[in-house]
Design a protein around this motif. Sequence first.
Motif, PDB file in Angstrom:
ATOM      1  N   GLU A 196       0.833  -1.203   0.000  1.00 57.93           N
ATOM      2  CA  GLU A 196       0.000   0.000   0.000  1.00 57.93           C
ATOM      3  C   GLU A 196       0.869   1.256   0.000  1.00 57.93           C
ATOM      4  N   GLY A 197       0.602   2.150  -0.946  1.00 56.72           N
ATOM      5  CA  GLY A 197       1.318   3.407  -1.024  1.00 56.72           C
ATOM      6  C   GLY A 197       2.623   3.365  -1.791  1.00 56.72           C
ATOM      7  N   VAL A 198       3.062   2.206  -2.281  1.00 59.46           N
ATOM      8  CA  VAL A 198       4.313   2.111  -3.040  1.00 59.46           C
ATOM      9  C   VAL A 198       4.099   2.687  -4.434  1.00 59.46           C
ATOM     10  N   HIS A 199       4.977   3.599  -4.846  1.00 55.83           N
ATOM     11  CA  HIS A 199       4.836   4.258  -6.141  1.00 55.83           C
ATOM     12  C   HIS A 199       5.245   3.328  -7.282  1.00 55.83           C
ATOM     13  N   LEU A 200       4.535   3.462  -8.399  1.00 56.84           N
ATOM     14  CA  LEU A 200       4.914   2.804  -9.630  1.00 56.84           C
ATOM     15  C   LEU A 200       5.960   3.667 -10.316  1.00 56.84           C
ATOM     16  N   VAL A 201       7.115   3.090 -10.675  1.00 52.27           N
ATOM     17  CA  VAL A 201       8.195   3.865 -11.289  1.00 52.27           C
ATOM     18  C   VAL A 201       8.666   3.165 -12.562  1.00 52.27           C
ATOM     19  N   ARG A 202       9.265   3.965 -13.428  1.00 57.50           N
ATOM     20  CA  ARG A 202       9.807   3.426 -14.674  1.00 57.50           C
ATOM     21  C   ARG A 202      11.078   2.622 -14.380  1.00 57.50           C
ATOM     22  N   ASP A 203      11.320   1.640 -15.211  1.00 62.87           N
ATOM     23  CA  ASP A 203      12.527   0.827 -15.102  1.00 62.87           C
ATOM     24  C   ASP A 203      13.401   1.109 -16.314  1.00 62.87           C
ATOM     25  N   PRO A 204      14.678   1.481 -16.166  1.00 60.83           N
ATOM     26  CA  PRO A 204      15.446   1.444 -14.911  1.00 60.83           C
ATOM     27  C   PRO A 204      15.627   2.803 -14.256  1.00 60.83           C
ATOM     28  N   SER A 205      15.020   3.852 -14.799  1.00 61.75           N
ATOM     29  CA  SER A 205      15.303   5.198 -14.299  1.00 61.75           C
ATOM     30  C   SER A 205      14.757   5.438 -12.898  1.00 61.75           C
ATOM     31  N   GLY A 206      13.687   4.746 -12.513  1.00 64.24           N
ATOM     32  CA  GLY A 206      13.090   4.958 -11.199  1.00 64.24           C
ATOM     33  C   GLY A 206      12.223   6.197 -11.125  1.00 64.24           C
ATOM     34  N   THR A 207      11.820   6.736 -12.266  1.00 69.43           N
ATOM     35  CA  THR A 207      10.991   7.944 -12.306  1.00 69.43           C
ATOM     36  C   THR A 207       9.538   7.611 -11.979  1.00 69.43           C
ATOM     37  N   ARG A 208       8.955   8.373 -11.076  1.00 68.72           N
ATOM     38  CA  ARG A 208       7.545   8.171 -10.750  1.00 68.72           C
ATOM     39  C   ARG A 208       6.668   8.540 -11.943  1.00 68.72           C
ATOM     40  N   ILE A 209       5.464   7.952 -11.968  1.00 75.24           N
ATOM     41  CA  ILE A 209       4.573   8.108 -13.119  1.00 75.24           C
ATOM     42  C   ILE A 209       3.270   8.752 -12.663  1.00 75.24           C
ATOM     43  N   PRO A 324      -3.903  -3.929  -7.658  1.00 74.32           N
ATOM     44  CA  PRO A 324      -4.788  -2.801  -7.339  1.00 74.32           C
ATOM     45  C   PRO A 324      -3.995  -1.491  -7.289  1.00 74.32           C
ATOM     46  N   ILE A 325      -4.452  -0.460  -7.999  1.00 71.25           N
ATOM     47  CA  ILE A 325      -3.729   0.806  -8.050  1.00 71.25           C
ATOM     48  C   ILE A 325      -4.688   1.970  -7.822  1.00 71.25           C
ATOM     49  N   THR A 326      -4.089   3.132  -7.487  1.00 71.27           N
ATOM     50  CA  THR A 326      -4.813   4.394  -7.369  1.00 71.27           C
ATOM     51  C   THR A 326      -3.789   5.503  -7.567  1.00 71.27           C
ATOM     52  N   VAL A 327      -4.108   6.724  -7.176  1.00 75.60           N
ATOM     53  CA  VAL A 327      -3.165   7.838  -7.268  1.00 75.60           C
ATOM     54  C   VAL A 327      -3.053   8.511  -5.907  1.00 75.60           C
ATOM     55  N   ASP A 328      -1.889   9.138  -5.674  1.00 78.91           N
ATOM     56  CA  ASP A 328      -1.722   9.875  -4.424  1.00 78.91           C
ATOM     57  C   ASP A 328      -2.197  11.314  -4.604  1.00 78.91           C
ATOM     58  N   GLU A 329      -1.949  12.151  -3.625  1.00 78.37           N
ATOM     59  CA  GLU A 329      -2.427  13.531  -3.660  1.00 78.37           C
ATOM     60  C   GLU A 329      -1.804  14.337  -4.787  1.00 78.37           C
ATOM     61  N   GLU A 330      -0.612  13.926  -5.245  1.00 76.24           N
ATOM     62  CA  GLU A 330       0.066  14.659  -6.314  1.00 76.24           C
ATOM     63  C   GLU A 330      -0.221  14.068  -7.695  1.00 76.24           C
ATOM     64  N   LEU A 333       0.879   7.513  -9.629  1.00 81.22           N
ATOM     65  CA  LEU A 333       0.293   6.188  -9.481  1.00 81.22           C
ATOM     66  C   LEU A 333       0.953   5.441  -8.323  1.00 81.22           C
ATOM     67  N   ILE A 334       0.119   4.850  -7.463  1.00 84.35           N
ATOM     68  CA  ILE A 334       0.612   4.054  -6.345  1.00 84.35           C
ATOM     69  C   ILE A 334      -0.198   2.763  -6.266  1.00 84.35           C
ATOM     70  N   ALA A 335       0.370   1.789  -5.577  1.00 85.38           N
ATOM     71  CA  ALA A 335      -0.331   0.517  -5.378  1.00 85.38           C
ATOM     72  C   ALA A 335      -1.237   0.611  -4.153  1.00 85.38           C
ATOM     73  N   ARG A 336      -2.370  -0.034  -4.219  1.00 82.79           N
ATOM     74  CA  ARG A 336      -3.259  -0.130  -3.054  1.00 82.79           C
ATOM     75  C   ARG A 336      -2.815  -1.248  -2.119  1.00 82.79           C
ATOM     76  N   SER A 337      -2.162  -2.261  -2.696  1.00 84.32           N
ATOM     77  CA  SER A 337      -1.719  -3.415  -1.914  1.00 84.32           C
ATOM     78  C   SER A 337      -0.787  -4.236  -2.786  1.00 84.32           C
ATOM     79  N   ASP A 338      -0.375  -5.368  -2.267  1.00 84.13           N
ATOM     80  CA  ASP A 338       0.375  -6.334  -3.057  1.00 84.13           C
ATOM     81  C   ASP A 338      -0.611  -7.078  -3.965  1.00 84.13           C
TER      82      ASP A 338
END
Length: 361
Positions: A196-209, A324-330, A333-338
């Motif tokens: 929960e709350g882990v950001h989805l990032v590009r591979d390999p740059s690690g940039t948030r999406i 499961p995914i959602t978005v944070d306040e900014e 994209l973040i995960a809701r869970s594993d």
Amino acid sequence: MGEHGNGDPKDSGAVIKAGEGESGKYAIDNPGLPPHRPRLADESEKVAKGAERVVSVLFLLSIIGTVVFFVGYFAIGQTEGDLQLLRVQNTLLGVGVAFAMLGIGLGVVHWAKTLMPDHEMVEDRKPLRKETEREEAETIINDVLDESQIKRRPLLRNTMIGAALLAPLPFIVTLRDLDRSEDFGVERMRHSMWDEGVHLVRDPSGTRIRASDLTVGTAMHVIPENLRTISSHGERLSEKAKAVTLVMRMNPEDIETVSEGRENWSHDGIIACSKVCTHVGCPVALYERHTHHLLCPCHQSTFDAANEFKVVFGPAGRPLPQLPITVDEEGYLIARSDFTEPVGPTYWERGNTDPEGDYAS
């Protein structure tokens, strides 16, 4: 035009047919086998001894190659984080296996060419009689042993046995050691780095999406941001293999199936699933935006992203696990869970009994 004036070569007498002529059997007499040309090793025991030593040296080379493999495998040990040491280990492993196989191969070839009998012979096929089968088989085996000269040349025999026993060991050890953990099973594949709350990032740059970065028809390979916190190279690769995920965006109205409990697993048409095929674990990497199908290139298993990644073709046994995914306040994209079920091939679930029933076989 004479007796044979019709011009047919069959009637002209120029062609002798089988069964005609002086032999009464062949148009041309069977010339037989060519005369045998003895080799130096056949005429000189000194040369034969030299050939025996060469073969033994090749078998010893095979034994040394096996030893080199084990030195690289066990003496160097773990090489995580040290690329220079890893190169040395890989060199020893490769050179060791190469010499182990090459020594045996060259030794057997040289043995056959210089020491084993090379007389050509024609043996008529005879029907075996039941009462003599055992005796004939025993005679054949004894002839093979005599021709190979195993009994006469103990150095050659002993080095060959040693090389043959040691050469397969690198392969046995390597296959046995593909996974060193004691808990190899479904539980290892049930949990990944997603949480929960882990950001989805590009591979390999690690940039948030951001959700706004994805347009309709886009598909993207992503990894969990917390994967970068693992310092061990080997562990990071292992966790990445379980957590690799595909994110794609389609028109929300194109999503046909939403099961109870999954209503909030997507965001404005953005959905995510495991990239590991549920057949044998190949990476699912091809997305067809018009049909919303995902294709595994290994065995053509096809999954329908619009229907919770269910199998529509191919040998895969179950849908791709959805993240499961959602978005944070900014807006990232973040995960809701594993993942709520194990990733990877279906066989990971066999024999598993989950009291909570959060995944099925």
